[in-house]
Design a protein around this motif. Structure first.
Motif, mmCIF file in Angstrom:
data_model
loop_
_atom_site.group_PDB
_atom_site.id
_atom_site.type_symbol
_atom_site.label_atom_id
_atom_site.label_comp_id
_atom_site.label_asym_id
_atom_site.label_seq_id
_atom_site.Cartn_x
_atom_site.Cartn_y
_atom_site.Cartn_z
ATOM 1 N N GLU A 266 0.847 -1.197 0.000
ATOM 2 C CA GLU A 266 0.000 0.000 0.000
ATOM 3 C C GLU A 266 0.876 1.239 0.000
ATOM 4 O O GLU A 266 1.981 1.222 0.546
ATOM 5 N N ILE A 267 0.366 2.306 -0.558
ATOM 6 C CA ILE A 267 1.083 3.581 -0.503
ATOM 7 C C ILE A 267 0.290 4.509 0.420
ATOM 8 O O ILE A 267 -0.958 4.488 0.414
ATOM 9 N N GLU A 268 0.996 5.272 1.211
ATOM 10 C CA GLU A 268 0.309 6.189 2.114
ATOM 11 C C GLU A 268 -0.024 7.469 1.358
ATOM 12 O O GLU A 268 0.854 8.097 0.752
ATOM 13 N N LEU A 269 -1.298 7.862 1.415
ATOM 14 C CA LEU A 269 -1.720 9.093 0.720
ATOM 15 C C LEU A 269 -1.655 10.228 1.731
ATOM 16 O O LEU A 269 -2.195 10.111 2.843
ATOM 17 N N LYS A 270 -0.998 11.307 1.349
ATOM 18 C CA LYS A 270 -0.818 12.350 2.361
ATOM 19 C C LYS A 270 -0.855 13.768 1.781
ATOM 20 O O LYS A 270 -0.624 13.984 0.587
ATOM 21 N N HIS A 271 -1.160 14.693 2.700
ATOM 22 C CA HIS A 271 -1.170 16.120 2.385
ATOM 23 C C HIS A 271 -1.113 16.831 3.734
ATOM 24 O O HIS A 271 -1.735 16.352 4.707
ATOM 25 N N PRO A 272 -0.401 17.945 3.835
ATOM 26 C CA PRO A 272 -0.297 18.618 5.145
ATOM 27 C C PRO A 272 -1.651 18.943 5.773
ATOM 28 O O PRO A 272 -1.764 19.030 6.994
ATOM 29 N N PRO A 277 -5.453 8.950 8.372
ATOM 30 C CA PRO A 277 -4.501 8.023 7.742
ATOM 31 C C PRO A 277 -5.197 7.291 6.586
ATOM 32 O O PRO A 277 -6.264 6.718 6.770
ATOM 33 N N THR A 278 -4.636 7.435 5.383
ATOM 34 C CA THR A 278 -5.265 6.818 4.210
ATOM 35 C C THR A 278 -4.223 6.047 3.434
ATOM 36 O O THR A 278 -3.165 6.588 3.104
ATOM 37 N N LYS A 279 -4.557 4.791 3.153
ATOM 38 C CA LYS A 279 -3.633 3.992 2.358
ATOM 39 C C LYS A 279 -4.390 3.333 1.225
ATOM 40 O O LYS A 279 -5.585 3.050 1.356
ATOM 41 N N VAL A 280 -3.691 3.109 0.123
ATOM 42 C CA VAL A 280 -4.328 2.382 -0.980
ATOM 43 C C VAL A 280 -3.266 1.516 -1.646
ATOM 44 O O VAL A 280 -2.080 1.880 -1.675
#
Ligand code: ADP
Length: 647
Positions: A266-272, A277-280
């Motif tokens: 999974e890759i962690e989806l992020k933004h400041p 916590p969101t992964k896909v």
């Protein structure tokens, strides 16, 4: 040799197709509609004169000359540029042909060279107005605030009006549903704002010459990535984000994504501004990309990490996006002007390539493109500054497929790829040597000391070619001290200029060997048929043989199903006769000696499945390329086409 070659192609008449395109879009007209230009040579005179005038601004050598010497020098530069353009062996990108000389007195633009005075060149320089915009590629940053977004919308509108194509990375924008402090509301996300940009650009015309072209990028680890990949779904080519190509940005090393894909991670989806916590799964992202690309051609991928790896100003500056067709990655507010050399014209009918003339053409073309920077007028000051700081150029090729036809080498062969590497390595060597020579003559690009060149940096991956030792030697010696341009090479689609040059476009195989094309007259909206058979094929086939197959050829576009010599079938391949992997390998062959990027379409047959397309997306991660564009034959084309077919 060079003179003979120039004379030969200066005398070669333009095709009906080329003339038609010039007349519709390129010839200068008065506001009343009356033509100021009536021939290709008129365009060349105007463009060569304006670009030569740059020597008065950018050449310190001239300060030590007498007025008579100065005049001689500038006239000589004009004459060299004129010859090269007139032969159509080298052409700059459309905005240079469209806009050079706008604002100047017509009499000064076209009078005989012998009558030109220094004051005339100066007057031409002084008369440039805000429409004197000569570059094709722009990148504008989009900040995460309403003010920032709408400021960027304004910048998009101004650049579109001037005739440039624009790319932006929308990853700075906070995801859909995140908190907006000012209104205590929820953000609507990058995709919704892309529609605002699309609408703004749809309303701004480019003086009836062409519609706007945009690239929208969202990085693979942005929380809205899945919505973004679907942003053009259901596109009928007209409705959804019509002016955008969209691409998933890979800002990290492409091999990291490949590893995650292969290990099913999974890759962690992020933004400041995103606190959930969101992964896909990377495989889910790729599946969606492949599904949509199978349907509509969007999204592509852009390997920003790979671009920065070979960017001489990284990490001082960072490439954030590409222009619409992908051949140029740029940092915020940078722009780039392009030009392309027709390889087919450098190859005679017996298949012999003229390397000596090629070197001369490359060197004159680098000087030409470098001069364009100094006569350019940009609609935004930040762009003027960024361009002057790095002086990026995009010199490339066209006519590769027609050259291979002349040499009787199949596009999908190891021999063609090895030739591509040698051609591009030769070009990289001469173009970079010229850029260093110009650095010595006129000064380095202002950010040179912040770049990696003083450390012996080579701005492309290299492979195996006959010029590798000389290239290494160059970057280890003179390039450590002198470089006029942060990057010099790129392979553009040449959608319009290859038609003016009557040659095949960019590094692409021909799409069809014969066709009837209907060209829309923008002024009256009438459609007119133009008939075309590939010129090299027509020359190689006995006349009665051509007559025998002509109708079938127009119907099929390819020789594949026609009863004809097998050898000819192998040589005269078109895009859809070529395996996707062979397309990819050709892109990699060229890219290994190009400092900017390459515009290339990987064609897949209509019968390809979503899994086949997925396989190409994953395969692409394994190659030293900077991006991917896939087009399945017959799918709903949403690419921002730039060819004359679109008019
Ligand atoms: P040309 O042959 O007209 O010089 P290309 O097909 O090589 O142009 O495209 C080069 C670049 O020019 C593109 O990547 C894009 O940045 C810009 N461009 C192309 N078509 C358009 C258009 N219709 N509007 C604005 N920019 C364009």
């Amino acid at each position: 040799m060079y003179r003979q070659l120039i004379e030969r192609y200066k005398q070669k008449p333009l095709s009906e197709n080329a003339l038609k395109i010039l007349k519709e879009r390129y010839f200068f007209k008065k506001p009343s509609g009356e033509f100021v230009e009536n021939s290709w040579f008129d365009v060349c005179r105007r463009v060569a004169r304006v670009v030569a005038a740059a020597e008065l601004i950018n050449n310190p050598r001239l300060e030590k000359m007498t007025a008579a010497e100065k005049l001689d020098f500038v006239r000589q530069v004009e004459s060299d540029f004129f010859d090269l353009l007139a032969s159509r062996i080298f052409l700059p990108n459309s905005p240079t042909l469209f806009n050079a000389g706008i604002g100047a007195d017509y009499e000064l633009l076209y009078k005989p060279l012998e009558q030109m005075k220094l004051e005339d060149y100066q007057k031409i320089l002084d008369s440039r107005n805000h429409l004197h915009m000569l570059s094709a590629c722009f990148v504008v940053p989009v900040e995460d605030s309403i003010e920032g977004i709408f400021n960027a919308v304004k910048e998009f509108a101004l650049i579109t009006k001037a005739g440039g194509g624009i790319g932006s990375n929308f990853s700075a924008l906070r995801p859909k549903g995140s908190f907006v402090a000012g209104t205590h509301g929820k953000a609507s996300g990058p995709v919704s704002f892309m529609h605002v940009f699309n609408t703004a650009v749809s309303i701004v015309e480019q003086g009836y010459r062409r519609r706007g072209a945009l690239m929208g990028i969202l990085n693979i680890d942005h929380p809205d990535i899945m919505e973004f990949i679907d942003a053009k779904k259901g596109n009928d080519g007209e409705r959804v984000l019509k002016f955008f190509n969209i691409s998933v940005g890979i800002p990290m090393d492409r091999l990291e994504i490949l590893r995650m894909y292969e290990n099913d991670e999974e890759i962690e989806l992020k933004h400041p501004k995103w606190h959930h916590p969101t992964k896909v799964k990377v495989r889910e992202i790729f599946k969606k990309m492949a599904q949509n690309a199978w349907e509509t051609g969007d999204p592509g991928m852009v390997f920003l990490g790979e671009m920065n790896k070979y960017y001489a100003l990284y990490p001082y500056r960072e490439i954030i996006s590409t222009n619409p067709c992908g051949e140029i990655g740029l940092s915020a507010y940078e722009a780039c002007n392009l030009g392309s050399i027709d390889l087919a014209k450098l190859c005679d009918d017996k298949g012999v390539f003229d390397w000596e003339s090629f070197a001369k053409v490359i060197r004159t073309a680098v000087r030409f493109l470098d001069n364009v920077i100094d006569v350019n007028v940009f609609p935004i000051d930040k762009i003027t500054q960024a361009v002057k700081e790095s002086r990026r150029l995009g010199l490339g090729i066209m006519g590769f497929a027609d050259m291979l036809y002349k040499m009787e080498i199949p596009y999908n062969s190891e021999q063609a790829r090895s030739l591509a590497k040698n051609l591009m390595a030769f070009m990289a060597l001469h173009a970079h040597e010229e850029s260093s020579r110009l650095g010595q003559e006129k000064g380095n690009f202002p950010l040179f000391e912040y770049s990696r060149y003083p450390n012996g940096f080579i701005p492309f991956s290299m492979d195996v070619s006959d010029y590798d030792d000389e290239i290494r030697e160059h970057f280890n010696t003179i390039a450590k001290k002198y470089k006029r341009n942060v990057a010099v090479l790129a392979i553009a689609p040449t959608g319009s200029i290859s038609n003016i040059a009557d040659t095949s476009s960019g590094l692409e195989p021909n799409f069809l060997l014969a066709y009837v094309r209907y060209v829309n007259k923008l002024s009256t909206n009438e459609r007119e048929p133009l008939f075309y058979v590939n010129e090299v094929l027509a020359k190689k086939l006995p006349e009665n043989e051509l007559l025998r197959i002509r109708d079938r050829l127009i119907e099929e576009g390819s020789l594949r199903n026609i009863d004809i010599d097998e050898r000819l079938k192998k040589i005269f391949v078109v895009a859809h006769d070529i395996d996707p992997l062979d397309h990819l390998l050709m892109q990699e062959a060229f890219q290994s000696y190009v400092d900017n990027n390459i515009s290339k379409t990987i064609n897949v047959p209509n019968s390809a499945t979503v899994d086949d397309v997925l396989e190409i997306y994953v395969e692409a991660l394994k190659h030293k390329i900077r991006g991917l564009t896939v087009y399945r034959d017959g799918s709903l084309q949403t690419q921002v086409l730039t060819s004359a077919k679109d008019l």
